[in-house]
Each structure stands twice: as C-alpha cells, then as structure tokens.
Design a protein around this motif. Structure first.
Motif, PDB file in Angstrom:
ATOM      1  N   ILE A 194      12.704  15.320 -29.699  1.00  0.00           N
ATOM      2  CA  ILE A 194      12.539  15.441 -28.250  1.00  0.00           C
ATOM      3  C   ILE A 194      13.262  14.295 -27.552  1.00  0.00           C
ATOM      4  CG2 ILE A 194      10.850  15.512 -26.381  1.00  0.00           C
ATOM      5  CD1 ILE A 194       8.841  16.593 -28.462  1.00  0.00           C
ATOM      6  N   PRO A 195      14.227  14.600 -26.688  1.00  0.00           N
ATOM      7  CA  PRO A 195      14.987  13.551 -25.998  1.00  0.00           C
ATOM      8  C   PRO A 195      14.074  12.574 -25.248  1.00  0.00           C
ATOM      9  CG  PRO A 195      16.015  15.695 -25.669  1.00  0.00           C
ATOM     10  CD  PRO A 195      14.697  15.948 -26.340  1.00  0.00           C
ATOM     11  N   LYS A 196      14.513  11.338 -25.155  1.00  0.00           N
ATOM     12  CA  LYS A 196      13.715  10.284 -24.531  1.00  0.00           C
ATOM     13  C   LYS A 196      13.455  10.535 -23.050  1.00  0.00           C
ATOM     14  CE  LYS A 196      13.444   7.541 -28.171  1.00  0.00           C
ATOM     15  NZ  LYS A 196      12.143   7.274 -28.844  1.00  0.00           N
ATOM     16  N   ASP A 197      14.366  11.274 -22.402  1.00  0.00           N
ATOM     17  CA  ASP A 197      14.225  11.461 -20.957  1.00  0.00           C
ATOM     18  C   ASP A 197      13.349  12.656 -20.583  1.00  0.00           C
ATOM     19  OD1 ASP A 197      15.940  13.361 -21.899  1.00  0.00           O
ATOM     20  OD2 ASP A 197      17.456  13.127 -20.336  1.00  0.00           O
ATOM     21  N   VAL A 198      12.810  13.353 -21.569  1.00  0.00           N
ATOM     22  CA  VAL A 198      11.917  14.480 -21.290  1.00  0.00           C
ATOM     23  C   VAL A 198      10.593  13.960 -20.741  1.00  0.00           C
ATOM     24  CG1 VAL A 198      10.536  16.312 -22.365  1.00  0.00           C
ATOM     25  CG2 VAL A 198      12.942  16.069 -22.946  1.00  0.00           C
ATOM     26  N   LYS A 199      10.138  14.547 -19.637  1.00  0.00           N
ATOM     27  CA  LYS A 199       8.906  14.112 -18.987  1.00  0.00           C
ATOM     28  C   LYS A 199       7.780  15.143 -19.104  1.00  0.00           C
ATOM     29  CE  LYS A 199      10.711  10.264 -17.677  1.00  0.00           C
ATOM     30  NZ  LYS A 199      10.297   9.013 -18.372  1.00  0.00           N
ATOM     31  N   GLU A 200       8.130  16.369 -19.532  1.00  0.00           N
ATOM     32  CA  GLU A 200       7.110  17.400 -19.631  1.00  0.00           C
ATOM     33  C   GLU A 200       7.457  18.363 -20.763  1.00  0.00           C
ATOM     34  OE1 GLU A 200       4.830  19.760 -16.268  1.00  0.00           O
ATOM     35  OE2 GLU A 200       6.746  20.767 -16.697  1.00  0.00           O
ATOM     36  N   VAL A 201       6.467  18.744 -21.554  1.00  0.00           N
ATOM     37  CA  VAL A 201       6.662  19.713 -22.631  1.00  0.00           C
ATOM     38  C   VAL A 201       5.551  20.745 -22.580  1.00  0.00           C
ATOM     39  CG1 VAL A 201       7.740  17.968 -24.122  1.00  0.00           C
ATOM     40  CG2 VAL A 201       5.304  18.453 -24.361  1.00  0.00           C
ATOM     41  N   PHE A 202       5.855  21.913 -23.135  1.00  0.00           N
ATOM     42  CA  PHE A 202       4.871  22.982 -23.262  1.00  0.00           C
ATOM     43  C   PHE A 202       4.568  23.148 -24.743  1.00  0.00           C
ATOM     44  CE2 PHE A 202       4.116  27.700 -23.657  1.00  0.00           C
ATOM     45  CZ  PHE A 202       2.845  27.694 -23.099  1.00  0.00           C
ATOM     46  N   LEU A 203       3.302  23.071 -25.107  1.00  0.00           N
ATOM     47  CA  LEU A 203       2.903  23.041 -26.512  1.00  0.00           C
ATOM     48  C   LEU A 203       1.989  24.207 -26.844  1.00  0.00           C
ATOM     49  CD1 LEU A 203       2.738  21.476 -29.258  1.00  0.00           C
ATOM     50  CD2 LEU A 203       0.836  20.183 -28.286  1.00  0.00           C
ATOM     51  N   THR A 204       2.431  25.058 -27.793  1.00  0.00           N
ATOM     52  CA  THR A 204       1.559  26.125 -28.301  1.00  0.00           C
ATOM     53  C   THR A 204       1.050  25.704 -29.683  1.00  0.00           C
ATOM     54  OG1 THR A 204       3.243  27.402 -29.499  1.00  0.00           O
ATOM     55  CG2 THR A 204       3.048  27.781 -27.131  1.00  0.00           C
ATOM     56  N   GLY A 205      -0.055  26.291 -30.091  1.00  0.00           N
ATOM     57  CA  GLY A 205      -0.694  25.793 -31.311  1.00  0.00           C
ATOM     58  C   GLY A 205      -1.191  24.389 -31.058  1.00  0.00           C
ATOM     59  N   ALA A 206      -1.632  24.154 -29.815  1.00  0.00           N
ATOM     60  CA  ALA A 206      -1.900  22.800 -29.332  1.00  0.00           C
ATOM     61  C   ALA A 206      -3.099  22.134 -29.998  1.00  0.00           C
ATOM     62  CB  ALA A 206      -2.095  22.820 -27.818  1.00  0.00           C
ATOM     63  N   THR A 207      -4.053  22.916 -30.475  1.00  0.00           N
ATOM     64  CA  THR A 207      -5.247  22.312 -31.073  1.00  0.00           C
ATOM     65  C   THR A 207      -5.196  22.319 -32.597  1.00  0.00           C
ATOM     66  OG1 THR A 207      -6.432  24.423 -30.967  1.00  0.00           O
ATOM     67  CG2 THR A 207      -6.662  22.936 -29.085  1.00  0.00           C
ATOM     68  N   SER A 208      -4.045  22.723 -33.152  1.00  0.00           N
ATOM     69  CA  SER A 208      -3.897  22.658 -34.607  1.00  0.00           C
ATOM     70  C   SER A 208      -3.710  21.213 -35.044  1.00  0.00           C
ATOM     71  CB  SER A 208      -2.682  23.484 -35.045  1.00  0.00           C
ATOM     72  OG  SER A 208      -1.485  22.897 -34.544  1.00  0.00           O
ATOM     73  N   LYS A 209      -3.671  20.997 -36.332  1.00  0.00           N
ATOM     74  CA  LYS A 209      -3.519  19.647 -36.871  1.00  0.00           C
ATOM     75  C   LYS A 209      -2.252  18.979 -36.347  1.00  0.00           C
ATOM     76  CE  LYS A 209      -3.247  19.753 -41.242  1.00  0.00           C
ATOM     77  NZ  LYS A 209      -3.740  19.963 -42.610  1.00  0.00           N
ATOM     78  N   LEU A 210      -1.129  19.679 -36.422  1.00  0.00           N
ATOM     79  CA  LEU A 210       0.135  19.132 -35.942  1.00  0.00           C
ATOM     80  C   LEU A 210       0.170  19.080 -34.419  1.00  0.00           C
ATOM     81  CD1 LEU A 210       2.833  20.621 -38.342  1.00  0.00           C
ATOM     82  CD2 LEU A 210       2.655  18.233 -37.651  1.00  0.00           C
ATOM     83  N   GLY A 211      -0.342  20.134 -33.778  1.00  0.00           N
ATOM     84  CA  GLY A 211      -0.344  20.170 -32.320  1.00  0.00           C
ATOM     85  C   GLY A 211      -1.107  19.000 -31.731  1.00  0.00           C
ATOM     86  N   ARG A 212      -2.271  18.706 -32.290  1.00  0.00           N
ATOM     87  CA  ARG A 212      -3.076  17.573 -31.825  1.00  0.00           C
ATOM     88  C   ARG A 212      -2.307  16.267 -31.921  1.00  0.00           C
ATOM     89  NH1 ARG A 212      -4.875  14.140 -35.271  1.00  0.00           N
ATOM     90  NH2 ARG A 212      -6.376  12.512 -34.644  1.00  0.00           N
ATOM     91  N   ALA A 213      -1.683  16.023 -33.095  1.00  0.00           N
ATOM     92  CA  ALA A 213      -0.968  14.764 -33.314  1.00  0.00           C
ATOM     93  C   ALA A 213       0.222  14.628 -32.369  1.00  0.00           C
ATOM     94  CB  ALA A 213      -0.509  14.677 -34.762  1.00  0.00           C
ATOM     95  N   ILE A 214       0.961  15.730 -32.171  1.00  0.00           N
ATOM     96  CA  ILE A 214       2.127  15.705 -31.286  1.00  0.00           C
ATOM     97  C   ILE A 214       1.701  15.429 -29.848  1.00  0.00           C
ATOM     98  CG2 ILE A 214       3.933  17.168 -30.288  1.00  0.00           C
ATOM     99  CD1 ILE A 214       4.110  18.530 -33.080  1.00  0.00           C
ATOM    100  N   ALA A 215       0.622  16.084 -29.411  1.00  0.00           N
ATOM    101  CA  ALA A 215       0.139  15.888 -28.042  1.00  0.00           C
ATOM    102  C   ALA A 215      -0.301  14.447 -27.810  1.00  0.00           C
ATOM    103  CB  ALA A 215      -1.016  16.850 -27.766  1.00  0.00           C
ATOM    104  N   LEU A 216      -1.054  13.888 -28.735  1.00  0.00           N
ATOM    105  CA  LEU A 216      -1.558  12.517 -28.579  1.00  0.00           C
ATOM    106  C   LEU A 216      -0.426  11.498 -28.577  1.00  0.00           C
ATOM    107  CD1 LEU A 216      -4.738  12.682 -30.858  1.00  0.00           C
ATOM    108  CD2 LEU A 216      -4.670  12.514 -28.356  1.00  0.00           C
ATOM    109  N   HIS A 217       0.577  11.725 -29.406  1.00  0.00           N
ATOM    110  CA  HIS A 217       1.702  10.788 -29.475  1.00  0.00           C
ATOM    111  C   HIS A 217       2.562  10.880 -28.214  1.00  0.00           C
ATOM    112  CE1 HIS A 217       5.341   8.774 -30.962  1.00  0.00           C
ATOM    113  NE2 HIS A 217       4.580   8.251 -31.900  1.00  0.00           N
TER     114      HIS A 217
END
Length: 632
Positions: free
Chosen positions: A449-472
C-alpha cells in the motif's frame, strides 16, 4: 563461434519443431487412402509409435526420479535439479526427432527393408545377431569415442561439455547432448538393428525392443536413484562387468575421468578406466549409509492441493510444466478423469508425502503435502481427517527434529484448527515451532500500500489477517472502512487500537460505502456486481483464497502475498502454484524467516500486530524480497 554440428538444425524453431513429424503422419494417411502397397505407411507408423514410446519412457523415468517420497534415501546426488538445469535440458527430445528423420530416410532409400511381409514379428536368430553386434560394435565404439571426447580439450569444450553442464543426473540428461554426439549415437544404436535386418534375421519385436531398451538403459544410468540391490552383484559378481548401475555412471559425471562405458563396465576394465569406488559406493547407498540422504530438514512447509487440474502441476507428473507458474493447459484436459480418480484414491488411502525440496544457506527445506484438494476442506465430514493429517505431520516433524513447520493456506484455516492453536494446545511440549506465517503475509500486504494512501476499503475485515491489517493501518493514520455486519466484532477490534487511532477504524455494511475509495484490500470473495462499486483506477490488494477474478478492465489486481527467496537458494526447480520462479507464498516465506532467525516461539492464532514490522525487517535482512512492483 559455434563449433560445426554442435547446434541443432531446428534449434530456433522452439516447439514448432514438432511439425517436422507431420510428413510422417501425412505419409501414413496418404498411403492408406491412395496406395495399394501400404508397407511404406506401416513403417512410418512404426517410426511414429516408437518415437511416442521413447518420449513416454523418458517421462516415466522422470516421474520415478522426482517421486522423492519413494526414493529419497536411495538418491546418489542429494542435490535438487534447479530451474537452470531444467531450462538447459528443455529440448531433451531433439534426439527422438533426429532418429525419426534418419529412420524415415533409411526406409525411403532401402526399399527391401520396407517390405513388411518379409519382416516377422519375432526371430530368435535376430536377437542373437543383435547382441553380438551390440557387444562387438556398439559398446567398444561408444567407449572409444566417449573417452576420446573427454581426453580431447577441443571436443569436450565444444561438444561434450554441453551434456556435463547438468550438475545433477536426471533421465532427461541422458539424451541432452549436441547434434554431432546424437548423430554418432544414432550410428551406435542403429548398426545392430540395421545389421540384423540386412542379415535377414530382423523382426518387428527386435526393432521395438532394442530401440526402447537402449533408451531405457540410458535413462537408468542417469536416473540418480540406485535401483539395484548390492546383494545382486554379490551373488552374481559377473554382472558387475555386464551391466552398469546409476551409481556407476554418476561417478563418471562427478569425476569425468573414469567409467566411460555405454552399458557394460567390462570395457572400462579392459581400458583401465574403471573407478575403484563404483561398487563400494553402490553398496553404501543401498544399505542407507549416506548421512546426507537421511538428513532431517530444518524447515518444512506443509502444503495441500488446490483443485484437480493443478494437482497435475507436480514435478513427478511433468517436470517442465511444474517448473513454470501454473496455468490451465489444454493438453492436460484428457488427463483430468484419471487425475480425479488418483486424488480420490489418495483421499482414501494416502498419507502425507514429501513433494519438493531446496537448500538455503546449509538448511534443508522441504515441502510436504497433505493429500487433500481445496474443496475437501469445506466438507464438514472431512474436517477431522484433515486435522489428523496435519497433526500427524507436526508430530512427525517434532519426532525427527525439524525446527520449524509452516502451514499453508487452508491447513491453518481458523474454522479448521484455529490457525494452528489446536495442535499447540494439544501438544504443549512440541520442540518443532508451528508457524502460520500470517504475520509476514500481513507485512507484505501492508508494504504494497503506497505511503500516500489515506483511506482503504477492507473486506474480510474481522478475519485474522483483516484485523491485523486494520490495526496496523490505523496506527499509520490511514482511515480503514471495515466491511462487516457484526458490530460486536468491529468494536472488539476497534478497542485493540490505541485510543488516539480508534476513530480511523470505521464500520461499513455495504459496498457502496467504498465507491470513492481506490484502494481495496480484499479478504473475501467479490462478485462482479460487488467489484462494480469500485471507482475506475482502483487497485485490488488481496489475501482471499482463491484470488478474485479480474472482471474490471479499468482497475488493477494484485496477486496473493508472496516473497522471492534469496538468490543463494539451491536446487529449487518447482514453481509454487501460480507463483513466479523463485517466489513462494508469504506464509511459506514466513516459516523460512522463522527458521533463519532461530525464533523459539510458535506463531499460531491471532497475529501479533507489534511483530509485523519486526518480521518484515528480518525477511529483508535475510535476503528475501517483495514481488509486487507496488511495494514500498
């Protein structure tokens, strides 16, 4: 400058060279359709059949060679065949085409030989004549010329070195030589057959038998698996001079100054070029004294099949096919029913088996396979059996002393075994470290994900990977639109984030909420309708298995998270599913990093967000590199 007759005349044709068989096939069809005398057509048909059988014979020897689960402890050279050698031997079958051309020329120039009615199916005298001609002409001529090619700097450098450029003997190595050498081999193999026919004692069985046995013996000598028992030669010592062994010829490839014979070591004895270690090493391998062949791997990647077609993407099916990223090939479709039956049989009776291996900085890394396909992981009644296979692999790895075992995609499914926690909790005294590799998977996606991205849309958001990606991402100040219908799951993840970053996590329940967001991180399958909500120019990052289909032409699609292995990897000759050469899935790479770092903890269950950057830095430090061009 290229030496005379070292290159193949059709070397620039690539796979179009197979069109050179067309005149033979056309002759068969034309003769049967328009000519009363079909003897010419029958000879052309025999030539085509023999060529097909020769290719089939080599492929079967290659299959046996790459069945590591069946012959690992009997392998002579313990190293793997890498991509460079596979490419070097890609056109190993040039010699078959050459023999077809020469055979057809002989048929056209020698009408008496073409009279099918005069050639019986079997003639015992012909067998005797052929053996005499082979022993008195083929064997000594091959020995003399082979030894001469080695002792002449010019001939070895410009011709025979091509054959010896393959570091690990393989059945395909047998016929991989220059044009001149194969012309000579045609004479060596052809004289006994033509001689028998000219003497009037030839037969159809003799032609088929000798043509195929000649190739069989050549493949045997290069198979790199010692198939002969040492007891056979102890019981009948005379056999040591009548037939060579894979070990015998492997010594020739290692030391090059000895063991020049075609098939009969007798001529090395007569020429004083017999390697004195030939039979001692053969016995040593057969009794299993080779420590390298019994070596315990430091790392194991526990993989599984995906579907029936991709099950054929295995080195013991077609080596060349497995050395390229998997794609559906039309020529494999006829094999689908048979492959289905094999996979169902494996479901019923097979155990985990060794699939491939490579070496990295002195560490032996193996891939073991659970005999299951992707769809079987979603059958409720198959869950326990799959977990039993995974548990069996972990316990075996622990017993033999493996340091790290990494679980492939579905083998660590949360619903199946809690990402590996089931086994770690059940066996708290495990010495082998169980790793799901998802920490590095998350790191790869995040660094795409480029450094200048300010917003993302995440599906599978509460899965193991989704949780970690969202928190980071929220810690980076990125607004994360988390698609989930569960308020409870969303709030649980939101509370894990530092208070000052919690507002960056936003729950959304519909895809239209992302109609202005050009960065989608996909952890759940998307239909064409769902993808249609993404604006033009959107890039789909993904960690969903299988990957989503590229429906949108005005959008771009990322591959599954993957890492390129360090450049000093050795013996790697198989592509991991759709990955490029030298590239493995991030969960595989995560296990490699775990091994190289010598970490003592298990990596199972929920992803430790604080370790994502640490694991990424460790991967970079050890020479692993990202694949995506979007990676920062």
């Amino acid at each position: 400058m290229v030496a005379a007759l070292s290159a193949w005349p059709w070397g620039n044709l690539g796979n179009l060279k197979y069109l050179l068989y067309a005149p033979l096939a056309a002759q068969v069809v034309y003769s049967w359709a328009y000519e009363e005398d079909s003897s010419r057509a029958l000879w052309c048909l025999h030539i085509l059949i023999i060529c097909g059988l020769k290719g089939f014979l080599h492929v079967n020897w290659s299959t046996y060679n790459t069945m590591l689960f069946a012959n690992r402890t009997l392998r002579i050279n313990p190293n793997g065949v890498d991509f460079k050698q596979i490419d070097h031997e890609w056109h190993w079958d040039n010699y078959i085409l050459l023999q077809a051309i020469i055979a057809s020329m002989i048929c056209y120039m020698s009408p008496p030989l073409m009279m099918m009615n005069s050639v019986p199916l079997w003639n015992t005298k012909g067998l005797v004549a052929l053996i005499v001609l082979h022993v008195t002409f083929s064997e000594p001529l091959y020995y003399f010329l082979h030894r001469s090619f080695h002792r002449s700097n010019y001939f070895f450098t410009h011709y025979h070195s091509f054959h010896h450029a393959s570091p690990v003997p393989h059945p395909m190595t047998a016929s991989n030589a220059t044009f001149l050498e194969n012309l000579i081999l045609c004479v060596i193999a052809g004289v006994p057959l033509i001689g028998s026919c000219l003497l009037g004692v030839g037969s159809i069985s003799l032609i088929y038998g000798y043509a195929l046995m000649f190739d069989f013996m050549r493949c045997l000598g290069h198979c790199n698996v010692e198939i002969f028992s040492h007891k056979l030669f102890e019981t009948l010592p005379v056999l040591r001079y009548l037939i060579y062994t894979p070990t015998y010829h492997s010594l020739h490839h290692e030391e090059m100054g000895t063991n020049f014979c075609l098939f009969m070591p007798l001529f090395d004895v007569l020429g004083n070029t017999l390697n004195p270690n030939s039979w001692e090493l053969q016995k040593k391998i057969r009794v299993g004294a080779g420590e390298e062949r019994k070596r315990v791997p430091e790392f194991v990647f526990l993989a599984h099949g995906v579907d029936v077609m991709s099950a054929m993407h295995a080195p013991f099916v077609f080596r060349s096919f497995a050395s390229m990223p998997y794609t559906t090939r039309i020529f494999l479709l006829p094999m689908w029913p048979f492959t289905l039956m094999v996979t169902l049989g494996m479901w019923a009776w097979s155990k985990n088996f060794l699939f491939t291996f490579y070496k990295l900085r002195g560490n032996l890394c193996q891939t073991w396979a659970v005999p299951r396909l992707g769809f079987q992981y979603f059958l409720p009644f198959a869950t326990q059996g799959i977990n039993n296979h995974i548990e069996s692999a972990i316990l075996r790895a622990d017993k033999i002393g493996v340091k790290v075992i990494s679980l492939a995609a579905l083998n660590k499914n949360e619903a199946l075994n809690g990402g590996g926690t089931l086994f770690v909790n059940k066996h708290p005294d495990l010495r082998v470290r169980v790793v799901h590799g998802n920490t590095l998977t998350a790191a790869v996606i995040l660094h795409e994900i480029p450094k200048d991205v300010k917003e993302v849309f995440l599906t599978g958001a509460t899965s193991k990977l989704g949780r970690a990606i969202a928190l980071h991402l929220c810690r980076r100040g990125v607004r994360v639109l988390m698609l989930t219908l569960s308020i409870e799951r969303f709030q649980k993840i939101q509370k894990e984030a530092p208070v000052e970053f919690q507002n960056y996590l936003v729950q959304v329940t519909k895809y239209n909420a992302a109609q202005n967001c050009k960065t989608w991180i996909v952890g759940k399958w998307l239909t064409p309708r769902e993808q249609s909500w993404a604006p033009a120019g959107t890039h789909f990052h993904q960690f969903v298995v299988p990957p989503i289909l590229s429906f949108r032409r005005n959008c771009t699609y990322g591959d599954l998270a993957a890492m390129r292995l360090p450049k000093d990897v050795q013996g790697l000759g198989t592509c991991e599913y759709t990955m490029e050469r030298g590239v493995v899935h991030a969960c595989h790479a995560g296990g490699v990093v775990h091994m190289l770092e010598g970490w003592k903890h298990h990596e199972v269950g929920a992803i430790d967000v604080d370790r994502i950057d640490l694991v990424w830095e460790a991967a970079m430090r050890h020479g692993l590199s990202p694949v995506s061009s979007l990676t920062n």
